[in-house]
Write an enzyme that holds these catalytic residues in place. Structure first.
Site, PDB file in Angstrom:
ATOM      1  N   THR A 179      36.315  40.041  11.812  1.00 41.52           N
ATOM      2  CA  THR A 179      36.543  41.480  11.732  1.00 41.52           C
ATOM      3  C   THR A 179      35.203  42.185  11.656  1.00 41.52           C
ATOM      4  OG1 THR A 179      37.621  43.219  10.470  1.00 41.52           O
ATOM      5  CG2 THR A 179      36.834  41.355   9.196  1.00 41.52           C
ATOM      6  N   GLU A 324      42.165  40.924   7.229  1.00 38.74           N
ATOM      7  CA  GLU A 324      42.226  40.134   5.990  1.00 38.74           C
ATOM      8  C   GLU A 324      43.652  39.963   5.469  1.00 38.74           C
ATOM      9  OE1 GLU A 324      40.286  42.562   6.800  1.00 38.74           O
ATOM     10  OE2 GLU A 324      38.304  42.478   5.895  1.00 38.74           O
ATOM     11  N   LYS A 433      32.899  64.055   1.364  1.00 39.26           N
ATOM     12  CA  LYS A 433      32.700  64.550  -0.002  1.00 39.26           C
ATOM     13  C   LYS A 433      32.034  65.914   0.070  1.00 39.26           C
ATOM     14  CE  LYS A 433      32.452  59.782  -0.885  1.00 39.26           C
ATOM     15  NZ  LYS A 433      32.144  59.190   0.422  1.00 39.26           N
ATOM     16  N   TRP A 438      37.190  66.015  -2.318  1.00 37.84           N
ATOM     17  CA  TRP A 438      37.279  65.035  -1.244  1.00 37.84           C
ATOM     18  C   TRP A 438      38.150  65.597  -0.136  1.00 37.84           C
ATOM     19  CZ3 TRP A 438      38.240  59.614  -3.887  1.00 37.84           C
ATOM     20  CH2 TRP A 438      37.052  59.223  -4.515  1.00 37.84           C
TER      21      TRP A 438
HETATM   22  P1  ADP Z   1      38.352  46.703  11.939  1.00 42.56           P
HETATM   23  O1  ADP Z   1      37.565  47.118  10.734  1.00 42.56           O
HETATM   24  O2  ADP Z   1      37.705  45.735  12.845  1.00 42.56           O
HETATM   25  O3  ADP Z   1      39.054  47.852  12.630  1.00 42.56           O
HETATM   26  P2  ADP Z   1      40.926  45.843  11.055  1.00 42.56           P
HETATM   27  O4  ADP Z   1      41.625  45.915  12.321  1.00 42.56           O
HETATM   28  O5  ADP Z   1      41.165  44.734  10.151  1.00 42.56           O
HETATM   29  O6  ADP Z   1      39.443  45.784  11.301  1.00 42.56           O
HETATM   30  O7  ADP Z   1      41.107  47.241  10.365  1.00 42.56           O
HETATM   31  C1  ADP Z   1      41.746  47.426   9.161  1.00 42.56           C
HETATM   32  C2  ADP Z   1      41.627  48.853   8.748  1.00 42.56           C
HETATM   33  O8  ADP Z   1      42.305  49.710   9.658  1.00 42.56           O
HETATM   34  C3  ADP Z   1      42.275  49.152   7.434  1.00 42.56           C
HETATM   35  O9  ADP Z   1      41.439  48.807   6.355  1.00 42.56           O
HETATM   36  C4  ADP Z   1      42.524  50.652   7.520  1.00 42.56           C
HETATM   37  O10 ADP Z   1      41.367  51.386   7.222  1.00 42.56           O
HETATM   38  C5  ADP Z   1      42.827  50.834   8.984  1.00 42.56           C
HETATM   39  N1  ADP Z   1      44.279  50.922   9.204  1.00 42.56           N
HETATM   40  C6  ADP Z   1      45.112  49.942   9.570  1.00 42.56           C
HETATM   41  N2  ADP Z   1      46.365  50.403   9.723  1.00 42.56           N
HETATM   42  C7  ADP Z   1      46.332  51.734   9.447  1.00 42.56           C
HETATM   43  C8  ADP Z   1      47.307  52.794   9.424  1.00 42.56           C
HETATM   44  N3  ADP Z   1      48.570  52.582   9.737  1.00 42.56           N
HETATM   45  N4  ADP Z   1      46.876  54.008   9.077  1.00 42.56           N
HETATM   46  C9  ADP Z   1      45.605  54.259   8.756  1.00 42.56           C
HETATM   47  N5  ADP Z   1      44.640  53.320   8.764  1.00 42.56           N
HETATM   48  C10 ADP Z   1      44.996  52.066   9.110  1.00 42.56           C
END
Ligand code: ADP
Length: 540
Positions: A179, A324, A433, A438
């Protein structure tokens, strides 16, 4: 009984009980169809071939491939012999691809024919790969890769009833995926057999995605990204017909596949569904077979949910997860008693949240003063644990940033309402911020995207001497509205939706918003572009 849960057993069920059901695969030469019986035989041949190439228990086998039947065969053949399937994100930079292949110590690489040039370029940097296998319908191309094998030739020479390994412990690694990290190289996440099997069960629950034999499932989310959200594994387990959309697909190809193959459930990131919506508005398709569009990876805009549900009568399911978390962790849900008690706007609000924790997992939300109140307002970081949540990054010091006291610190800032629905407010690093308050970039993006002229919008923070940070909105207009909508009009519209102090300081119109390798907004790059545009404006 203490029986080991293994990935091989998922396919075994499909072979035995659903031998006639199909895997439909779009490749360079068109649509190909295989029954699960044939898929089982081809998978076992591949397992045998890999063993003959010297792949043993615990060895990593990398794939650089689109969503198609050969990739699916690798999904089961590699863990089937106790080796580890390392799906490589083909959209990473060559340097990053080289880094992760070396870091995972891949022994064999399975490469799609159109991705061969990519690997040829980095081959001299690869330290552990001893065999390249090219996946193609055609003969081997001329290549500098060496030693190189044809996937189909290897299959022909191998045993269609080769047994899967019997001595696999369910806690053994079955797969891995890297990732992206904010700084530095990608981080590796390892999936155990047990995690993948339990996650497959979770996808089958009526209150999550309810995937079953009666479905036709099309994972659009890449098979190189968190196992296409686990759908290929669950689909085999339940005997579900799978449609794999193959290389370089377009919204038109997706709309046609849904129509022709009568797809009932599909999964992907919001940008994919924005593209499909556009296509449905342009062409004349019958996509009425769809009973669920599963959307995750970044927040689903409300306008998109409404368009699919009201205009096309296609139910939309908003889910949340990370590499993860294997990945399913949260899914938007309307409880039985809310069906009658909530009005349409309230239901939409609920659907735009990421929803309830999936059965089997535990969560905690930690704010400035410990665990937050479930009042839908107090913000804190989401922590998760459970049998399909990773416990570490593979051989990586950064483990200690994210995994502490038995919990995964997601880096996502959330609120929880009194029904337990989680709403992602932002990534910790993207939250704006401003003057002690926020501002959620996600909320602002949603508000901008609800304007009928807006195709997509992304909000980033820029440093501000007085307020610390201020939001700037980057907007791509729909073709029909280009040049016809002004900044002032959009700001006036926004001021009716959001608090005055959170209104963006500026709106920048763009042709395209930079995206990550999996189609999410690339805020890091966008921030740089915005800074440049603003300083040009000041100087010009
Ligand atoms: P990368 O960091 O490579 O994009 P991931 O695909 O594992 O890795 O991304 C996970 C992240 O994507 C989460 O921690 C979150 O921030 C975001 N995320 C996943 N699903 C959603 C969702 N339905 N709405 C908002 N954010 C999301």
């Amino acid at each position: 009984m203490n029986v080991q849960m293994t990935v091989g057993s998922l396919l075994e069920r499909a072979e035995k009980l659903y031998g006639k059901k199909q895997v439909i695969s779009r490749t360079h030469s068109g649509i190909q169809r295989f029954t699960y019986k044939e898929t089982g035989q081809r998978t076992r041949r591949l397992a045998h071939a890999l063993e003959k190439l010297g792949v043993g228990k615990g060895d990593r086998v990398g794939t650089l491939a689109w969503n198609h039947h050969r990739h699916l065969e690798a999904y089961f053949a590699v863990p089937g012999i106790g080796a580890v399937l390392h799906t490589i994100n083909i959209r990473l930079s060559p340097e990053q691809i080289s880094y992760i292949i070396n870091h995972a110590e891949d022994q064999v690489l399975l490469v799609d024919i159109d991705l061969v040039p990519l690997i040829e370029k980095i081959q001299p940097t690869l330290k552990t790969v001893h065999s390249y296998i090219i996946m193609s319908d055609d003969k081997l191309p001329d290549t500098t890769l060496s030693p190189v094998h044809s996937y189909e030739d290897l299959l022909k020479e191998s045993n269609p009833s080769h047994p899967f390994a019997a001595d696999i412990d369910e806690n053994d690694p079955a797969g891995m995926c890297y990732t992206s990290a904010t700084t530095g190289n990608p981080k590796g996440v390892v999936y155990s057999h047990r995690a993948i099997v339990l996650h497959s069960y979770a996808l089958g629950l009526a209150d999550t995605t309810a995937i079953s034999e009666k479905d036709v499932a099309m994972p659009v989310v890449p098979m190189f990204h968190v196992n296409a959200w686990g759908l290929p594994f669950a689909a085999a387990f339940f005997g579900t017909t799978q449609v794999l959309p193959g290389p370089q697909f377009t919204p038109q190809i997706l709309a046609e596949l849904i129509q022709n193959e009568k797809v009932t459930i599909t999964a992907g990131v919001p940008t994919i569904w924005l593209g499909l919506l556009n296509e449905l508005e342009r062409g004349d398709y019958d996509n009425s077979s769809l009973r669920s569009i599963l959307c995750g990876g970044s927040a689903a805009p409300k306008g998109m949910i409404t368009a699919f549900e009201e205009k096309y009568n296609i139910p939309f399911a908003h889910a949340y997860g990370m590499t993860e978390t294997t990945p399913l962790a949260l899914i938007s849900t309307i409880k039985s008693y809310q069906e009658d008690s909530l009005n349409e706007a309230e239901k939409l609000e609920l659907q735009s949240k990421q929803g309830l924790l999936v059965p089997g997992l535990e969560m905690k939300v930690i704010g400035a003063n410990g665990e937050v109140d479930w009042d839908g307002k107090e913000m804190g970081e989401l922590l998760i644990r459970g049998p399909w949540i990773a416990g570490e990054y593979y051989k990586d010091e950064r483990t200690y940033d994210a995994f502490r006291d038995g919990w995964l610190y997601t880096g996502d800032v959330v609120t929880v309402d009194d029904e337990g629905n989680v709403k992602i407010v932002d990534r910790t690093k993207d939250l704006i911020k401003s003057g002690g308050e926020w501002i959620s970039s996600v909320d602002l993006e949603n508000a901008v995207m609800s304007h009928e002229a807006v195709f997509e919008a992304c909000v980033v923070a820029i440093p501000d001497p007085r307020w610390q940070e201020r939001p700037i909105a980057c907007v791509v207009l729909k073709d029909a509205y280009k040049g016809k909508v002004t900044k002032e009009e959009l700001l006036a519209y926004l001021s009716s939706l959001v608090a005055k102090w959170s209104l963006p300081d500026d709106i920048i119109f763009m042709e395209e918003i930079p995206k990550t390798s999996v189609g999410k907004f690339l805020k890091r790059t966008l921030r740089e572009q915005v800074k440049e545009t603003l300083s040009n404006q000041m100087n010009g």
